[in-house]
Design a protein around this motif. Structure first.
Motif, PDB file in Angstrom:
ATOM      1  N   LEU A 197     -10.717  29.704  14.631  1.00 36.47           N
ATOM      2  CA  LEU A 197     -11.020  30.566  15.774  1.00 36.47           C
ATOM      3  C   LEU A 197     -12.107  29.965  16.643  1.00 36.47           C
ATOM      4  CD1 LEU A 197     -10.947  34.069  14.029  1.00 36.47           C
ATOM      5  CD2 LEU A 197      -9.316  33.211  15.724  1.00 36.47           C
ATOM      6  N   ARG A 198     -13.074  29.321  16.026  1.00 34.99           N
ATOM      7  CA  ARG A 198     -14.158  28.697  16.783  1.00 34.99           C
ATOM      8  C   ARG A 198     -13.630  27.561  17.654  1.00 34.99           C
ATOM      9  NH1 ARG A 198     -17.314  28.333  12.692  1.00 34.99           N
ATOM     10  NH2 ARG A 198     -16.833  26.214  12.101  1.00 34.99           N
ATOM     11  N   ARG A 199     -12.711  26.773  17.104  1.00 37.35           N
ATOM     12  CA  ARG A 199     -12.143  25.658  17.874  1.00 37.35           C
ATOM     13  C   ARG A 199     -11.274  26.137  19.023  1.00 37.35           C
ATOM     14  NH1 ARG A 199     -11.106  23.371  12.653  1.00 37.35           N
ATOM     15  NH2 ARG A 199      -8.883  23.871  12.825  1.00 37.35           N
ATOM     16  N   ASN A 200     -10.709  27.321  18.893  1.00 37.49           N
ATOM     17  CA  ASN A 200      -9.754  27.802  19.888  1.00 37.49           C
ATOM     18  C   ASN A 200     -10.294  28.895  20.798  1.00 37.49           C
ATOM     19  OD1 ASN A 200      -6.799  26.666  19.260  1.00 37.49           O
ATOM     20  ND2 ASN A 200      -7.914  26.875  17.335  1.00 37.49           N
ATOM     21  N   ARG A 201     -11.566  29.234  20.667  1.00 37.08           N
ATOM     22  CA  ARG A 201     -12.085  30.318  21.500  1.00 37.08           C
ATOM     23  C   ARG A 201     -12.156  29.859  22.960  1.00 37.08           C
ATOM     24  NH1 ARG A 201     -17.991  30.027  18.673  1.00 37.08           N
ATOM     25  NH2 ARG A 201     -18.744  28.129  19.662  1.00 37.08           N
ATOM     26  N   PRO A 202     -11.755  30.745  23.888  1.00 31.27           N
ATOM     27  CA  PRO A 202     -11.693  30.366  25.296  1.00 31.27           C
ATOM     28  C   PRO A 202     -13.001  30.546  26.047  1.00 31.27           C
ATOM     29  CG  PRO A 202     -10.823  32.571  25.010  1.00 31.27           C
ATOM     30  CD  PRO A 202     -11.194  32.072  23.630  1.00 31.27           C
ATOM     31  N   ASP A 203     -13.983  31.197  25.415  1.00 29.47           N
ATOM     32  CA  ASP A 203     -15.194  31.572  26.140  1.00 29.47           C
ATOM     33  C   ASP A 203     -16.207  30.426  26.156  1.00 29.47           C
ATOM     34  OD1 ASP A 203     -15.416  31.833  23.393  1.00 29.47           O
ATOM     35  OD2 ASP A 203     -16.937  33.403  23.505  1.00 29.47           O
ATOM     36  N   THR A 204     -15.822  29.281  26.695  1.00 31.00           N
ATOM     37  CA  THR A 204     -16.716  28.138  26.784  1.00 31.00           C
ATOM     38  C   THR A 204     -17.746  28.376  27.884  1.00 31.00           C
ATOM     39  OG1 THR A 204     -14.973  26.647  26.059  1.00 31.00           O
ATOM     40  CG2 THR A 204     -16.862  25.657  27.178  1.00 31.00           C
ATOM     41  N   PRO A 205     -19.048  28.322  27.566  1.00 35.69           N
ATOM     42  CA  PRO A 205     -20.072  28.515  28.600  1.00 35.69           C
ATOM     43  C   PRO A 205     -19.954  27.455  29.686  1.00 35.69           C
ATOM     44  CG  PRO A 205     -21.026  28.622  26.387  1.00 35.69           C
ATOM     45  CD  PRO A 205     -19.627  28.123  26.232  1.00 35.69           C
ATOM     46  N   PRO A 206     -20.394  27.768  30.916  1.00 33.54           N
ATOM     47  CA  PRO A 206     -20.232  26.813  32.027  1.00 33.54           C
ATOM     48  C   PRO A 206     -20.992  25.511  31.842  1.00 33.54           C
ATOM     49  CG  PRO A 206     -21.569  28.720  32.674  1.00 33.54           C
ATOM     50  CD  PRO A 206     -20.958  29.048  31.353  1.00 33.54           C
ATOM     51  N   ASP A 207     -22.057  25.530  31.019  1.00 31.91           N
ATOM     52  CA  ASP A 207     -22.814  24.292  30.821  1.00 31.91           C
ATOM     53  C   ASP A 207     -22.290  23.487  29.643  1.00 31.91           C
ATOM     54  OD1 ASP A 207     -23.846  26.071  28.803  1.00 31.91           O
ATOM     55  OD2 ASP A 207     -25.557  24.709  28.582  1.00 31.91           O
ATOM     56  N   MET A 208     -21.196  23.929  29.018  1.00 36.54           N
ATOM     57  CA  MET A 208     -20.676  23.267  27.828  1.00 36.54           C
ATOM     58  C   MET A 208     -19.394  22.508  28.131  1.00 36.54           C
ATOM     59  SD  MET A 208     -19.303  24.899  24.207  1.00 36.54           S
ATOM     60  CE  MET A 208     -20.905  25.482  23.660  1.00 36.54           C
ATOM     61  N   ILE A 209     -19.271  21.325  27.544  1.00 33.97           N
ATOM     62  CA  ILE A 209     -17.999  20.612  27.498  1.00 33.97           C
ATOM     63  C   ILE A 209     -17.545  20.647  26.050  1.00 33.97           C
ATOM     64  CG2 ILE A 209     -16.764  18.460  27.972  1.00 33.97           C
ATOM     65  CD1 ILE A 209     -19.029  17.645  29.812  1.00 33.97           C
ATOM     66  N   ARG A 210     -16.363  21.185  25.812  1.00 28.72           N
ATOM     67  CA  ARG A 210     -15.838  21.275  24.455  1.00 28.72           C
ATOM     68  C   ARG A 210     -14.662  20.324  24.301  1.00 28.72           C
ATOM     69  NH1 ARG A 210     -16.410  25.437  21.012  1.00 28.72           N
ATOM     70  NH2 ARG A 210     -16.944  26.875  22.685  1.00 28.72           N
ATOM     71  N   GLY A 244     -12.369  19.452  21.022  1.00 31.19           N
ATOM     72  CA  GLY A 244     -12.154  19.605  19.593  1.00 31.19           C
ATOM     73  C   GLY A 244     -13.383  20.195  18.937  1.00 31.19           C
ATOM     74  N   ASP A 245     -13.923  19.514  17.931  1.00 33.23           N
ATOM     75  CA  ASP A 245     -15.103  19.983  17.205  1.00 33.23           C
ATOM     76  C   ASP A 245     -16.408  19.551  17.856  1.00 33.23           C
ATOM     77  OD1 ASP A 245     -13.685  21.312  15.189  1.00 33.23           O
ATOM     78  OD2 ASP A 245     -13.386  19.456  14.070  1.00 33.23           O
ATOM     79  N   VAL A 246     -16.316  18.831  18.972  1.00 32.12           N
ATOM     80  CA  VAL A 246     -17.511  18.335  19.660  1.00 32.12           C
ATOM     81  C   VAL A 246     -17.870  19.267  20.809  1.00 32.12           C
ATOM     82  CG1 VAL A 246     -18.513  16.419  20.968  1.00 32.12           C
ATOM     83  CG2 VAL A 246     -16.990  15.944  19.047  1.00 32.12           C
ATOM     84  N   GLN A 247     -19.143  19.657  20.880  1.00 33.79           N
ATOM     85  CA  GLN A 247     -19.634  20.497  21.964  1.00 33.79           C
ATOM     86  C   GLN A 247     -20.840  19.813  22.604  1.00 33.79           C
ATOM     87  OE1 GLN A 247     -20.657  24.155  20.065  1.00 33.79           O
ATOM     88  NE2 GLN A 247     -18.567  24.590  19.400  1.00 33.79           N
ATOM     89  N   LEU A 248     -20.768  19.581  23.892  1.00 34.76           N
ATOM     90  CA  LEU A 248     -21.894  19.004  24.629  1.00 34.76           C
ATOM     91  C   LEU A 248     -22.481  20.078  25.532  1.00 34.76           C
ATOM     92  CD1 LEU A 248     -22.341  15.565  26.220  1.00 34.76           C
ATOM     93  CD2 LEU A 248     -22.685  17.579  27.667  1.00 34.76           C
ATOM     94  N   LEU A 249     -23.794  20.307  25.402  1.00 35.10           N
ATOM     95  CA  LEU A 249     -24.499  21.319  26.187  1.00 35.10           C
ATOM     96  C   LEU A 249     -25.370  20.610  27.216  1.00 35.10           C
ATOM     97  CD1 LEU A 249     -25.489  23.498  23.126  1.00 35.10           C
ATOM     98  CD2 LEU A 249     -23.727  24.044  24.796  1.00 35.10           C
ATOM     99  N   ARG A 250     -24.983  20.739  28.476  1.00 32.27           N
ATOM    100  CA  ARG A 250     -25.687  20.014  29.528  1.00 32.27           C
ATOM    101  C   ARG A 250     -27.129  20.492  29.686  1.00 32.27           C
ATOM    102  NH1 ARG A 250     -20.649  21.139  32.088  1.00 32.27           N
ATOM    103  NH2 ARG A 250     -19.390  19.304  32.551  1.00 32.27           N
ATOM    104  N   ASN A 251     -27.340  21.809  29.687  1.00 28.92           N
ATOM    105  CA  ASN A 251     -28.677  22.347  29.968  1.00 28.92           C
ATOM    106  C   ASN A 251     -29.719  21.898  28.950  1.00 28.92           C
ATOM    107  OD1 ASN A 251     -27.593  23.621  32.163  1.00 28.92           O
ATOM    108  ND2 ASN A 251     -27.547  25.661  31.257  1.00 28.92           N
ATOM    109  N   SER A 252     -29.321  21.846  27.683  1.00 25.82           N
ATOM    110  CA  SER A 252     -30.274  21.463  26.636  1.00 25.82           C
ATOM    111  C   SER A 252     -30.127  20.012  26.206  1.00 25.82           C
ATOM    112  CB  SER A 252     -30.095  22.368  25.408  1.00 25.82           C
ATOM    113  OG  SER A 252     -28.762  22.298  24.921  1.00 25.82           O
TER     114      SER A 252
END
Length: 226
Positions: free
Chosen positions: A119-132, A134-142
């Motif tokens: 469910l975590r990999r497939n959740r659609p609610d990606t924050p605008p500062d995040m690039i998702r 697969g299992d990799v999440q990049l957070l631009r702001n931090s």
């Protein structure tokens, strides 16, 4: 836990079905169940669950055929749950675009963890500062990169390299191009520094994020997200 998340269990063994239903409900999900593939498909179309747990050996319509029908209309995540543990059977499930495969007997606690991961990999609610990816999440702001929700320590150049390539997926970049982007056109160092950075990134991430395009350079493929 989002208690509105609906999970469909399709399992012909009544005792297993009842145990799964009770255990998953205890963990805060809304759960529905069906005893065969045909009933499971009807319930899937009618209720639109966020996740399907699917047995393979069932009457009226087996799990592989039900998965095919689901994939014709939806990319809802599906976990195959079965006693068929041979490699070729698992490979067939993944070829049909299953998201995970759990072999009986199994730990109920681990099943819940696998449900949460899918469910975590497939959740659609990606924050605008995040690039998702697969299992990799990049957070631009931090300026952080997480892998399977674990914060990974990257150097500033490693972070910039991953960020640039995630923002330009499917493009192949030569070493010289990446040097110009990351160090500027005035940098006259050895282009092998790109290879070293990518080697270090691959050591830190247990996945094939940056791919080598032989004779050309490197890329991140938008299709390689599982």
């Amino acid at each position: 836990m989002d208690k509105k998340i609906k999970i469909l269990i399709v399992e012909d063994d009544e005792s297993i079905r009842d145990i799964l239903l009770a255990f998953i409900q205890q963990n805060g999900y809304l759960v529905m169940s069906a005893a065969d593939g045909m009933a499971g498909y009807d319930l899937f179309v009618r209720e639109a669950p966020q996740l399907v747990i699917l047995d393979i050996m069932m009457p009226r319509m087996n799990g592989y055929d039900l998965l095919k029908k689901i994939r014709e209309i939806s990319d809802t995540p599906v976990i195959l749950l079965t006693a068929l543990g041979r490699e070729q059977e698992q490979a067939r499930g993944f070829d049909l675009l299953a998201d995970d495969y759990i072999v009986k007997p199994f730990s109920h606690t681990i099943l819940i963890k696998r449900i949460e991961a899918v469910l975590r990999r497939n959740r659609p609610d990606t924050p605008p500062d995040m690039i998702r990816h697969g299992d990799v999440q990049l957070l631009r702001n931090s300026c952080e990169i997480r892998f399977r929700d674990e914060l990974i320590d990257f150097t500033p150049k490693e972070y910039e390299l991953i960020k640039f390539m995630l923002e330009n997926q499917d493009h192949v970049f030569t070493r010289n191009h990446l040097l110009d982007i990351l160090w500027g056109e005035e940098y006259y160092g050895n282009e092998k520094i790109i290879d070293n950075h990518i080697k270090n990134i691959r050591k830190k991430l247990d996945c094939e994020l940056i791919q080598t395009v032989w004779g050309m350079g490197y890329k991140i493929s938008s299709k390689n997200t599982k």
